[in-house]
Structure formats: structure tokens, C-alpha cells
Design a protein around this motif. Structure first.
Motif, PDB file in Angstrom:
ATOM      1  N   TRP A  36       0.945  -1.265  -0.112  1.00 24.37           N
ATOM      2  CA  TRP A  36       0.058  -0.073  -0.057  1.00 24.37           C
ATOM      3  C   TRP A  36       0.938   1.285   0.091  1.00 24.37           C
ATOM      4  O   TRP A  36       2.041   1.400   0.858  1.00 24.37           O
ATOM      5  N   GLN A  37       0.621   2.373  -0.962  1.00 22.29           N
ATOM      6  CA  GLN A  37       1.655   3.457  -0.994  1.00 22.29           C
ATOM      7  C   GLN A  37       1.077   4.615  -0.073  1.00 22.29           C
ATOM      8  O   GLN A  37       0.447   5.590  -0.674  1.00 22.29           O
ATOM      9  N   GLY A  38       1.175   4.289   1.175  1.00 16.92           N
ATOM     10  CA  GLY A  38       0.679   5.130   2.016  1.00 16.92           C
ATOM     11  C   GLY A  38       1.364   5.421   3.203  1.00 16.92           C
ATOM     12  O   GLY A  38       2.184   4.601   3.463  1.00 16.92           O
ATOM     13  N   PRO A  39       1.334   6.392   4.091  1.00 15.87           N
ATOM     14  CA  PRO A  39       2.032   6.591   5.234  1.00 15.87           C
ATOM     15  C   PRO A  39       1.520   5.330   6.405  1.00 15.87           C
ATOM     16  O   PRO A  39       2.481   5.240   7.294  1.00 15.87           O
ATOM     17  N   GLN A  40       0.375   5.011   6.319  1.00 12.72           N
ATOM     18  CA  GLN A  40      -0.001   3.958   7.272  1.00 12.72           C
ATOM     19  C   GLN A  40       0.789   2.581   7.077  1.00 12.72           C
ATOM     20  O   GLN A  40       0.620   1.825   8.054  1.00 12.72           O
ATOM     21  N   THR A  41       1.475   2.255   5.907  1.00 15.57           N
ATOM     22  CA  THR A  41       2.036   1.003   5.852  1.00 15.57           C
ATOM     23  C   THR A  41       3.190   0.889   6.630  1.00 15.57           C
ATOM     24  O   THR A  41       4.130   2.053   6.970  1.00 15.57           O
ATOM     25  N   VAL A  42       3.406  -0.418   7.222  1.00  9.93           N
ATOM     26  CA  VAL A  42       4.508  -0.765   8.365  1.00  9.93           C
ATOM     27  C   VAL A  42       5.180  -2.195   7.781  1.00  9.93           C
ATOM     28  O   VAL A  42       4.598  -2.954   7.567  1.00  9.93           O
ATOM     29  N   ARG A  43       6.465  -2.099   8.102  1.00  2.00           N
ATOM     30  CA  ARG A  43       7.100  -3.218   7.849  1.00  2.00           C
ATOM     31  C   ARG A  43       8.239  -3.275   8.826  1.00  2.00           C
ATOM     32  O   ARG A  43       9.139  -2.472   9.227  1.00  2.00           O
ATOM     33  N   TYR A  44       8.001  -4.367   9.559  1.00  2.00           N
ATOM     34  CA  TYR A  44       9.076  -4.564  10.733  1.00  2.00           C
ATOM     35  C   TYR A  44      10.003  -5.635  10.006  1.00  2.00           C
ATOM     36  O   TYR A  44       9.569  -6.919   9.941  1.00  2.00           O
ATOM     37  N   VAL A  46      13.915  -7.895  10.223  1.00  2.00           N
ATOM     38  CA  VAL A  46      14.726  -8.505  11.106  1.00  2.00           C
ATOM     39  C   VAL A  46      15.639  -7.456  11.915  1.00  2.00           C
ATOM     40  O   VAL A  46      15.927  -7.814  12.876  1.00  2.00           O
ATOM     41  N   GLY A  47      16.190  -6.452  11.000  1.00  2.00           N
ATOM     42  CA  GLY A  47      16.989  -5.414  11.655  1.00  2.00           C
ATOM     43  C   GLY A  47      16.577  -4.124  11.648  1.00  2.00           C
ATOM     44  O   GLY A  47      17.184  -3.169  11.798  1.00  2.00           O
ATOM     45  N   GLU A  48      15.284  -3.804  11.287  1.00  2.00           N
ATOM     46  CA  GLU A  48      14.603  -2.483  10.962  1.00  2.00           C
ATOM     47  C   GLU A  48      13.346  -2.291  10.996  1.00  2.00           C
ATOM     48  O   GLU A  48      12.490  -3.073  11.018  1.00  2.00           O
ATOM     49  N   ASN A  49      12.797  -1.057  11.484  1.00  2.00           N
ATOM     50  CA  ASN A  49      11.352  -0.641  11.615  1.00  2.00           C
ATOM     51  C   ASN A  49      11.056   0.260  10.340  1.00  2.00           C
ATOM     52  O   ASN A  49      11.785   1.392  10.748  1.00  2.00           O
ATOM     53  N   LEU A  50      10.292   0.040   9.609  1.00  2.00           N
ATOM     54  CA  LEU A  50       9.861   1.176   8.529  1.00  2.00           C
ATOM     55  C   LEU A  50       8.379   1.485   8.693  1.00  2.00           C
ATOM     56  O   LEU A  50       7.589   0.582   8.823  1.00  2.00           O
ATOM     57  N   TYR A  51       8.211   2.867   8.558  1.00  2.00           N
ATOM     58  CA  TYR A  51       6.848   3.448   8.689  1.00  2.00           C
ATOM     59  C   TYR A  51       6.722   4.225   7.280  1.00  2.00           C
ATOM     60  O   TYR A  51       7.419   5.143   6.936  1.00  2.00           O
ATOM     61  N   GLY A  52       5.685   3.694   6.531  1.00  2.00           N
ATOM     62  CA  GLY A  52       5.300   4.451   5.311  1.00  2.00           C
ATOM     63  C   GLY A  52       5.903   3.781   4.282  1.00  2.00           C
ATOM     64  O   GLY A  52       7.135   3.388   4.268  1.00  2.00           O
ATOM     65  N   ALA A  53       5.245   3.805   3.272  1.00  2.00           N
ATOM     66  CA  ALA A  53       5.638   3.036   1.720  1.00  2.00           C
ATOM     67  C   ALA A  53       7.053   3.877   1.432  1.00  2.00           C
ATOM     68  O   ALA A  53       8.046   3.209   0.902  1.00  2.00           O
ATOM     69  N   GLU A  54       7.193   5.214   1.519  1.00  2.00           N
ATOM     70  CA  GLU A  54       8.547   5.690   1.252  1.00  2.00           C
ATOM     71  C   GLU A  54       9.730   5.249   1.754  1.00  2.00           C
ATOM     72  O   GLU A  54      10.708   5.006   1.282  1.00  2.00           O
TER      73      GLU A  54
END
Length: 134
Positions: A36-44, A46-54
Motif C-alpha cells: 500500500w503506497q501510504g504513510p500507514q504502511t508498516v514493515r518490521y 529482522v533489523g529495521e522498523n519502517l514506517y510508510g511506503a517511502e
């Protein structure tokens, strides 16, 4: 709420297969398109926490060589009605003995199924119940 809609299972199986192929081939644009290309997208990861599609896209572009090769050991697909679902899988990276886990929450959008949240982790060498207490 129906947790076993057959059409949703077929759709999410196809999406999960697309994701695994794109991951194995390090096709960054295809991976970006599945999120999803939005700021709500989250990916945790193995070594990083990423917030938003960017942030997720920037991570993929900066990761040398892409994701380590892996074998999927088990996959469970759980539809939540016809507009959302969870894909859970266990994997093993090639050359490793440790089990990895991945969970993705998918949503059905006007542009097709997209990952809204993802979590990737590698299991500890032994369960917490087998570790000595501190």
C-alpha cells in the motif's frame, strides 16, 4: 465474518506467490507495487522498523543484493471476509538452520490486493521456556 472465503484464499495465494518470486529475484519495483503506497504502511524487518511506503521503498533500494535466498517451509492464509487477510509463513534462509517468520496483512483496494503491514523475524536458537532465568 467469514474466515475461509475460497475466492479470497485464491487471491491471497496468488499475491503471496508474486511476492515470493519478486523477493527471490530482487525485483524492487514489483515489491513496491505490492505494498500500500501510504504513510500507514508498516514493515518490521529482522533489523529495521519502517514506517510508510517511502521508507520501505528506500530500504529495498539501499539493501545490497536484496533479501537472502530462502525456502518457504509453511504458509497459512487467513481471509478476514473478502477485503482483508493475513498471510503467515515460516521460512529458512539458505545456509541457515534457524527458522524465519513472516506475517503480512493484505487489504483489497481498488488497485488490487496490497500489503498494509508486514513483520519478519528470525526465531531464537531455543524457546524462551528452555532458557535459564536471569
Amino acid at each position: 465474518m467469514q474466515l475461509d472465503d475460497a475466492q479470497t484464499i485464491v487471491a491471497l495465494t496468488h499475491c503471496s506467490d508474486q511476492y515470493e518470486h519478486a523477493l527471490a529475484e530482487n525485483r524492487v519495483e514489483a515489491l513496491d507495487a505490492l505494498f500500500w503506497q501510504g504513510p500507514q504502511t508498516v514493515r518490521y524487518g529482522v533489523g529495521e522498523n519502517l514506517y510508510g511506503a517511502e521508507e520501505i521503498a528506500a530500504f529495498r533500494r539501499n539493501r545490497t543484493g536484496g533479501s537472502p535466498a530462502r525456502t518457504v517451509l509453511r504458509r497459512t492464509i487467513t481471509p478476514i471476509g473478502t477485503h482483508a487477510g493475513v498471510v503467515s509463513l515460516e521460512f529458512r534462509r539458505i545456509g541457515s538452520t534457524r527458522t524465519g517468520r513472516q506475517m503480512q496483512t493484505w487489504i483489497n483496494t481498488p488497485d488490487g490486493w496490497k500489503i498494509l503491514a508486514a513483520h519478519v523475524s528470525i526465531m531464537a536458537e531455543q524457546p524462551e521456556t528452555e532458557r535459564p532465568t536471569l
